[in-house]
Motif scaffolding. Structure first.
Motif, PDB file in Angstrom:
ATOM      1  N   ALA A   1      -2.008   0.232  -0.440  1.00  0.00           N
ATOM      2  CA  ALA A   1      -1.634   0.913  -0.746  1.00  0.00           C
ATOM      3  C   ALA A   1       0.141   1.946  -1.652  1.00  0.00           C
ATOM      4  O   ALA A   1      -0.943   3.122  -2.092  1.00  0.00           O
ATOM      5  N   THR A   2       0.955   0.404  -2.639  1.00  0.00           N
ATOM      6  CA  THR A   2       1.366   1.326  -3.217  1.00  0.00           C
ATOM      7  C   THR A   2       1.078   2.210  -4.149  1.00  0.00           C
ATOM      8  O   THR A   2       0.503   2.635  -5.101  1.00  0.00           O
TER       9      THR A   2
ATOM     10  N   ARG B   1      -2.938   2.435  -4.732  1.00  0.00           N
ATOM     11  CA  ARG B   1      -2.894   3.443  -3.716  1.00  0.00           C
ATOM     12  C   ARG B   1      -2.633   4.659  -4.082  1.00  0.00           C
ATOM     13  O   ARG B   1      -3.202   6.104  -3.838  1.00  0.00           O
ATOM     14  N   ASP B   2      -1.353   5.086  -4.163  1.00  0.00           N
ATOM     15  CA  ASP B   2      -0.603   5.585  -3.253  1.00  0.00           C
ATOM     16  C   ASP B   2      -1.113   6.392  -1.868  1.00  0.00           C
ATOM     17  O   ASP B   2      -1.472   7.348  -1.957  1.00  0.00           O
ATOM     18  N   ASP B   3      -1.754   5.469  -0.642  1.00  0.00           N
ATOM     19  CA  ASP B   3      -2.384   5.905  -0.303  1.00  0.00           C
ATOM     20  C   ASP B   3      -1.884   6.436   1.284  1.00  0.00           C
ATOM     21  O   ASP B   3      -1.035   5.283   2.107  1.00  0.00           O
ATOM     22  N   ASN B   4      -0.848   7.567   2.004  1.00  0.00           N
ATOM     23  CA  ASN B   4       0.108   7.735   2.764  1.00  0.00           C
ATOM     24  C   ASN B   4      -0.906   7.135   4.147  1.00  0.00           C
ATOM     25  O   ASN B   4      -0.174   6.331   5.119  1.00  0.00           O
ATOM     26  N   GLU B   5      -2.112   7.119   4.705  1.00  0.00           N
ATOM     27  CA  GLU B   5      -2.585   6.659   5.520  1.00  0.00           C
ATOM     28  C   GLU B   5      -2.465   5.040   5.738  1.00  0.00           C
ATOM     29  O   GLU B   5      -2.497   4.714   6.875  1.00  0.00           O
ATOM     30  N   LEU B   6      -3.328   4.609   4.258  1.00  0.00           N
ATOM     31  CA  LEU B   6      -2.398   3.214   4.658  1.00  0.00           C
ATOM     32  C   LEU B   6      -1.793   2.475   4.718  1.00  0.00           C
ATOM     33  O   LEU B   6      -1.270   1.575   5.648  1.00  0.00           O
ATOM     34  N   ARG B   7      -0.270   3.390   4.316  1.00  0.00           N
ATOM     35  CA  ARG B   7       0.879   3.008   3.969  1.00  0.00           C
ATOM     36  C   ARG B   7       1.357   2.972   5.635  1.00  0.00           C
ATOM     37  O   ARG B   7       2.004   2.447   6.871  1.00  0.00           O
TER      38      ARG B   7
ATOM     39  N   ASN C   1       5.608  -0.288   0.249  1.00  0.00           N
ATOM     40  CA  ASN C   1       6.411   0.333  -0.802  1.00  0.00           C
ATOM     41  C   ASN C   1       6.332  -1.153  -1.673  1.00  0.00           C
ATOM     42  O   ASN C   1       7.420  -1.444  -1.474  1.00  0.00           O
TER      43      ASN C   1
ATOM     44  N   LYS D   1      -0.927   3.454   8.158  1.00  0.00           N
ATOM     45  CA  LYS D   1      -1.771   2.082   9.411  1.00  0.00           C
ATOM     46  C   LYS D   1      -0.598   0.466   9.391  1.00  0.00           C
ATOM     47  O   LYS D   1      -0.717   0.162  10.297  1.00  0.00           O
TER      48      LYS D   1
ATOM     49  N   ASP E   1      -1.808  -4.723   2.050  1.00  0.00           N
ATOM     50  CA  ASP E   1      -2.355  -4.045   2.302  1.00  0.00           C
ATOM     51  C   ASP E   1      -1.409  -2.830   1.768  1.00  0.00           C
ATOM     52  O   ASP E   1      -0.894  -1.697   1.651  1.00  0.00           O
TER      53      ASP E   1
END
Length: 84
Positions: free
Chosen positions: A20-21, A23-29, A51, A31, A16
């Protein structure tokens, strides 16, 4: 051997933190940080430390993977690819 296999044998492609890195997905970061912080009892793991491009490739690493992972340190000291 796939280059995205971590020193401990985990698949970085399904991690994950890497997802997250990429996809630049802050919600997954967020979580991932909450889960890792709880599992490892390390409150310093926060979303801004999630990251990572993979354990064994060039690029950014999470704070845990780069500084705290005993398996990664051991593998690197011994010059191996994985602990396997």
């Amino acid at each position: 051997m796939k280059q995205l296999i971590a020193c401990c044998g985990l698949d970085c492609e399904s991690c994950d933190a890497r997802i997250a890195t990429v996809r630049d997905d802050n919600e997954l970061r967020e979580k991932t940080a909450q889960l890792w912080s709880k599992l490892n009892n390390i409150p310093e793991i926060t979303a801004d430390t999630i990251n990572c491009m993979g354990c064994c490739v060039d690029g950014v690493k999470t704070m845990y993977c780069s500084d705290m992972c005993a398996i990664r340190k051991c593998v690197n000291e011994k010059g191996f690819n994985t602990c396997g």
